[in-house]
Design a protein around this motif. Structure first.
Motif: not given
Length: 84
Positions: A12-36
């Motif tokens: 709850k306090n570490d793993v899921l937070i880290e995963i959610e942060d990384y998912i957010d980063e991936l969504f930002e990449i996709i939103a910026a249309k820089k994804e592959d």
């Protein structure tokens, strides 16, 4: 604190937070249309991992994970986090 409580706290306090942060980063990449294709695959993988950890939390709450299994999972999580 039992090993199951420690594991639940770690998830709850570490793993899921880290995963959610990384998912957010991936969504930002996709939103910026820089994804592959790799970014999209990574996003799907991380979302699946998040779902697996949420399912694990449910199992912990229902006492379906014993001490030995909880210990093994904690060791695997710690190894996984060291690799990053």
């Amino acid at each position: 604190m039992t090993i199951q409580e420690e594991l639940a706290s770690l998830i709850k306090n570490d793993v899921l937070i880290e995963i959610e942060d990384y998912i957010d980063e991936l969504f930002e990449i996709i939103a910026a249309k820089k994804e592959d294709e790799r970014t999209k695959e990574e996003l799907a993988s991380m979302q699946e991992m998040r779902d697996d950890f949420n399912e694990m939390l449910k199992d912990l709450e229902e006492n379906e994970i014993d001490d030995e299994e909880a210990k093994e999972i904690m060791e695997e999580i710690n190894e996984m986090r060291k690799e990053d």
